[in-house]
Design a protein around this motif. Structure first.
Motif, PDB file in Angstrom:
ATOM      1  N   THR A  70      79.232  29.007 -17.574  1.00 25.07           N
ATOM      2  CA  THR A  70      80.440  28.751 -18.358  1.00 25.07           C
ATOM      3  C   THR A  70      80.120  28.579 -19.833  1.00 25.07           C
ATOM      4  N   TYR A  71      79.117  27.768 -20.138  1.00 31.27           N
ATOM      5  CA  TYR A  71      78.779  27.472 -21.527  1.00 31.27           C
ATOM      6  C   TYR A  71      77.495  28.167 -21.975  1.00 31.27           C
ATOM      7  N   TYR A  72      76.644  28.507 -21.026  1.00 32.27           N
ATOM      8  CA  TYR A  72      75.390  29.196 -21.308  1.00 32.27           C
ATOM      9  C   TYR A  72      75.019  29.968 -20.039  1.00 32.27           C
ATOM     10  N   PRO A  73      74.237  31.041 -20.158  1.00 33.14           N
ATOM     11  CA  PRO A  73      73.856  31.804 -18.969  1.00 33.14           C
ATOM     12  C   PRO A  73      73.100  30.929 -17.965  1.00 33.14           C
ATOM     13  N   LEU A  74      73.433  31.066 -16.703  1.00 34.73           N
ATOM     14  CA  LEU A  74      72.721  30.339 -15.653  1.00 34.73           C
ATOM     15  C   LEU A  74      71.555  31.194 -15.143  1.00 34.73           C
ATOM     16  N   LEU A  75      71.259  31.149 -13.852  1.00 35.63           N
ATOM     17  CA  LEU A  75      70.055  31.778 -13.318  1.00 35.63           C
ATOM     18  C   LEU A  75      70.370  32.767 -12.214  1.00 35.63           C
ATOM     19  N   PHE A  76      69.466  33.714 -12.024  1.00 33.49           N
ATOM     20  CA  PHE A  76      69.356  34.390 -10.731  1.00 33.49           C
ATOM     21  C   PHE A  76      68.247  33.686  -9.967  1.00 33.49           C
ATOM     22  N   VAL A  77      68.509  33.343  -8.717  1.00 32.57           N
ATOM     23  CA  VAL A  77      67.502  32.693  -7.874  1.00 32.57           C
ATOM     24  C   VAL A  77      67.517  33.336  -6.495  1.00 32.57           C
ATOM     25  N   ALA A  78      66.345  33.717  -6.018  1.00 32.42           N
ATOM     26  CA  ALA A  78      66.161  34.089  -4.612  1.00 32.42           C
ATOM     27  C   ALA A  78      65.217  33.060  -4.011  1.00 32.42           C
ATOM     28  N   GLY A  79      65.568  32.509  -2.864  1.00 33.74           N
ATOM     29  CA  GLY A  79      64.764  31.424  -2.330  1.00 33.74           C
ATOM     30  C   GLY A  79      64.743  31.373  -0.821  1.00 33.74           C
ATOM     31  N   TYR A  80      63.829  30.545  -0.323  1.00 31.16           N
ATOM     32  CA  TYR A  80      63.702  30.352   1.122  1.00 31.16           C
ATOM     33  C   TYR A  80      62.802  29.150   1.362  1.00 31.16           C
ATOM     34  N   GLN A  81      62.754  28.683   2.611  1.00 34.09           N
ATOM     35  CA  GLN A  81      61.810  27.668   3.042  1.00 34.09           C
ATOM     36  C   GLN A  81      61.077  28.222   4.261  1.00 34.09           C
ATOM     37  N   SER A  82      59.761  28.128   4.267  1.00 38.02           N
ATOM     38  CA  SER A  82      58.976  28.682   5.368  1.00 38.02           C
ATOM     39  C   SER A  82      57.716  27.846   5.553  1.00 38.02           C
ATOM     40  N   LYS A  83      57.115  27.919   6.736  1.00 45.38           N
ATOM     41  CA  LYS A  83      55.866  27.185   6.945  1.00 45.38           C
ATOM     42  C   LYS A  83      54.794  27.768   6.042  1.00 45.38           C
ATOM     43  N   SER A  84      53.814  26.952   5.690  1.00 47.87           N
ATOM     44  CA  SER A  84      52.826  27.315   4.670  1.00 47.87           C
ATOM     45  C   SER A  84      52.128  28.631   4.972  1.00 47.87           C
ATOM     46  N   ALA A  85      51.851  28.901   6.241  1.00 44.72           N
ATOM     47  CA  ALA A  85      51.100  30.098   6.609  1.00 44.72           C
ATOM     48  C   ALA A  85      51.869  31.386   6.313  1.00 44.72           C
ATOM     49  N   THR A  86      53.199  31.309   6.219  1.00 47.37           N
ATOM     50  CA  THR A  86      53.998  32.527   6.030  1.00 47.37           C
ATOM     51  C   THR A  86      54.721  32.560   4.685  1.00 47.37           C
ATOM     52  N   VAL A  87      54.429  31.613   3.807  1.00 48.64           N
ATOM     53  CA  VAL A  87      55.081  31.580   2.501  1.00 48.64           C
ATOM     54  C   VAL A  87      54.827  32.870   1.724  1.00 48.64           C
ATOM     55  N   GLN A  88      53.569  33.329   1.700  1.00 49.37           N
ATOM     56  CA  GLN A  88      53.232  34.521   0.929  1.00 49.37           C
ATOM     57  C   GLN A  88      53.901  35.763   1.503  1.00 49.37           C
ATOM     58  N   TYR A  89      53.898  35.896   2.815  1.00 47.93           N
ATOM     59  CA  TYR A  89      54.515  37.068   3.452  1.00 47.93           C
ATOM     60  C   TYR A  89      56.019  37.109   3.164  1.00 47.93           C
ATOM     61  N   ALA A  90      56.678  35.961   3.258  1.00 52.32           N
ATOM     62  CA  ALA A  90      58.111  35.911   2.968  1.00 52.32           C
ATOM     63  C   ALA A  90      58.384  36.271   1.507  1.00 52.32           C
ATOM     64  N   ALA A  91      57.510  35.818   0.595  1.00 53.97           N
ATOM     65  CA  ALA A  91      57.689  36.157  -0.817  1.00 53.97           C
ATOM     66  C   ALA A  91      57.583  37.661  -1.038  1.00 53.97           C
ATOM     67  N   GLN A  92      56.655  38.304  -0.331  1.00 55.07           N
ATOM     68  CA  GLN A  92      56.510  39.758  -0.445  1.00 55.07           C
ATOM     69  C   GLN A  92      57.801  40.472  -0.031  1.00 55.07           C
ATOM     70  N   ILE A  93      58.414  39.991   1.041  1.00 48.41           N
ATOM     71  CA  ILE A  93      59.646  40.620   1.525  1.00 48.41           C
ATOM     72  C   ILE A  93      60.767  40.438   0.506  1.00 48.41           C
ATOM     73  N   VAL A  94      60.911  39.232  -0.023  1.00 47.07           N
ATOM     74  CA  VAL A  94      61.986  38.969  -0.984  1.00 47.07           C
ATOM     75  C   VAL A  94      61.801  39.826  -2.231  1.00 47.07           C
ATOM     76  N   LEU A  95      60.585  39.880  -2.760  1.00 48.18           N
ATOM     77  CA  LEU A  95      60.332  40.693  -3.942  1.00 48.18           C
ATOM     78  C   LEU A  95      60.551  42.176  -3.666  1.00 48.18           C
ATOM     79  N   GLU A  96      60.193  42.598  -2.459  1.00 48.19           N
ATOM     80  CA  GLU A  96      60.427  43.996  -2.076  1.00 48.19           C
ATOM     81  C   GLU A  96      61.913  44.325  -2.096  1.00 48.19           C
ATOM     82  N   GLU A  97      62.731  43.403  -1.574  1.00 53.91           N
ATOM     83  CA  GLU A  97      64.173  43.649  -1.566  1.00 53.91           C
ATOM     84  C   GLU A  97      64.755  43.604  -2.978  1.00 53.91           C
ATOM     85  N   MET A  98      64.223  42.744  -3.834  1.00 50.19           N
ATOM     86  CA  MET A  98      64.685  42.704  -5.218  1.00 50.19           C
ATOM     87  C   MET A  98      64.376  44.025  -5.924  1.00 50.19           C
TER      88      MET A  98
END
Length: 455
Positions: A375-403
């Protein structure tokens, strides 16, 4: 991709090089209308025992998706129909509704956290809370609560980052008393010492638990990276600032900003419009103090340098946000961006990120994206998720791929229709009640868009 769909892609391509990832390792993963062909209506026959004509089976579709509906036709109300410039100062939106014997009066106030004096972080929220909870000149906090309960009325007040609010809801037969209470709250709040001390105690206790909740850590660090440590939204209360606040600080903040020239009013309910306007004029007449003119909301934000930012916490789940600079709600590509984001990750189970990260891979219970217009200033684009530590990197790869994919590949016709239909079909809900009509137009007036686009 067609020309009309290229704009959001360009926006993301232009900023994808400055991705900031906030990875915070946290808690355990427990993780068109009615059918056009209708059966024939029964007809009155001169032969009483003649059976009715049977429905032709060919007229009934064999599958629900074959039903056809007329095109949606909806005309939203006009704000000019309800807008009143009161002689006593505020602009009011007055919407009568005789269905129930209730009246709601809500006042938006041009102030916020950005008006806090240096070293007094927390005074805005404290003033907003105790305005309605700390009694008045003629009633203690307990007496005020008891009277409101007797009237079956509600009274609320708050001050947030960019606005304040005070309001009362009451039976229409008690509106005069309700407005009298509202005026005294606005002009002569008590800020009762016992309530003041209790509020401070709770604030200080809450600070001790500030880093216990991973979600609050994530939110705090996201805002720091998005807007910079010196931006007003990141000036958070501390033990020193809260302990330094006095009742006199609350009175000073109140009298500086809570006066009719800084008000926008929304009123709806069981009343005669002309009579209610007269009551509002009386409510705001002969204000006992002048106060200060509203000041613009600051816009001196600074986006963080590209990188991966980690807050290390000894737990086995990660909360991840991938951020890009956003846009203003008046940006010419705003609606194209909303449709794009709905397809990418804002549309729940119809969106790509949710389907891939949650449904297909089972890596997260929640996976999403959002890109609201500021409204008064540009806000953000955010893509996010919560995942167990072992799969955090894999999930990030998928999100970035879709972006990346949505910037280079055309979306399907089905995705486009689903996303557009979601916005089109839910738009009338903005005005589904008289209270929402008044509140929507009051908010547009408050933020300035009503003046730029009166329709």
């Amino acid at each position: 991709m067609s020309k009309e769909n290229s704009t959001p892609v360009v926006l993301i391509v232009s900023v994808v090089a400055i991705v900031a990832i906030v990875a915070i390792f946290v808690g355990k993963d427990n993780s068109d209308n009615e059918q056009t062909s209708k059966p024939q209506e029964p007809t009155q026959s001169t032969k009483p025992n003649k059976p009715q004509e049977p429905v032709n089976a060919a007229e009934v579709p064999d599958r629900a998706e074959k039903l056809t509906f007329p095109k949606l036709q909806y005309e939203p109300p006009s704000g000019a129909e309800y807008r009143v410039q009161l002689k006593s100062g505020p602009v009011a939106f007055v919407v009568s509704n005789r269905e129930l014997p209730l009246v709601s009066v809500s006042i938006m106030v041009r102030t916020g956290q950005y008006n806090e004096p240096k070293g007094k972080a927390g005074v805005a929220g404290m003033t907003g809370f105790l305005l309605g909870k700390g009694g008045t000149k003629t009633r203690t906090a307990e007496e005020l609560e008891e009277r409101l309960a007797f009237l079956a009325a509600g009274l609320g007040s708050s001050v947030g980052a960019t606005s304040g609010s005070v309001g009362v809801n009451t039976l229409s037969k008690d509106i005069d008393e309700g407005l009298a209470i509202l005026r005294e709250v606005l002009t002569a709040p008590r800020f009762q010492k016992s309530r003041f001390d209790l509020y401070k105690q709770k604030q200080l206790q809450g600070m001790k638990q500030r880093n216990d909740d991973s979600k609050s850590i994530e939110r705090r660090e996201l805002l720091r990276l998005a807007y910079g440590p010196d931006f007003f939204r990141n000036v958070i209360p501390t033990k020193a600032s809260v302990e330094s606040i006095t009742v006199e600080d609350l009175r000073a903040f109140h009298q500086a900003w809570f006066h009719p020239d800084n008000f926008v009013v929304a009123v709806s309910g069981d009343f005669d419009r002309k009579t209610m306007v007269a009551k509002l004029e009386k409510l705001f007449a002969k204000w006992p103090f002048t106060g200060k003119a509203a000041v613009p909301v600051p816009t001196n934000k600074r986006f963080a340098k590209p990188g991966i930012y980690i807050v290390d916490k000894d737990v086995n789940q990660g909360r991840v946000n991938i951020m890009l600079p956003g846009i203003h709600r008046d940006h010419p590509d705003f609606y194209a961006v909303q449709v794009m984001n709905d397809i990418l990750g804002g549309g729940g189970f119809t969106s790509r990120i949710t389907n891939r990260v949650r449904s297909d891979e089972g890596l997260a219970y929640s996976a999403y994206s959002y890109m609201p217009g500021g409204t008064y200033y540009p806000l953000l684009f955010v893509a996010g998720y919560q995942s167990k530590s072992a799969t955090v990197q894999y999930a990030a790869q998928i999100v970035l791929e879709e972006m990346r994919r949505i910037t280079v590949e055309a979306v399907t016709d089905k995705e486009m229709v689903t996303a557009k239909s979601s916005y089109i079909q839910t738009f009338p809900q903005t005005f589904e009640t008289k209270g929402k009509v008044a509140a929507t137009f009051a908010n547009e007036e408050f933020t300035g868009r009503g003046a730029r686009n009166p329709a």
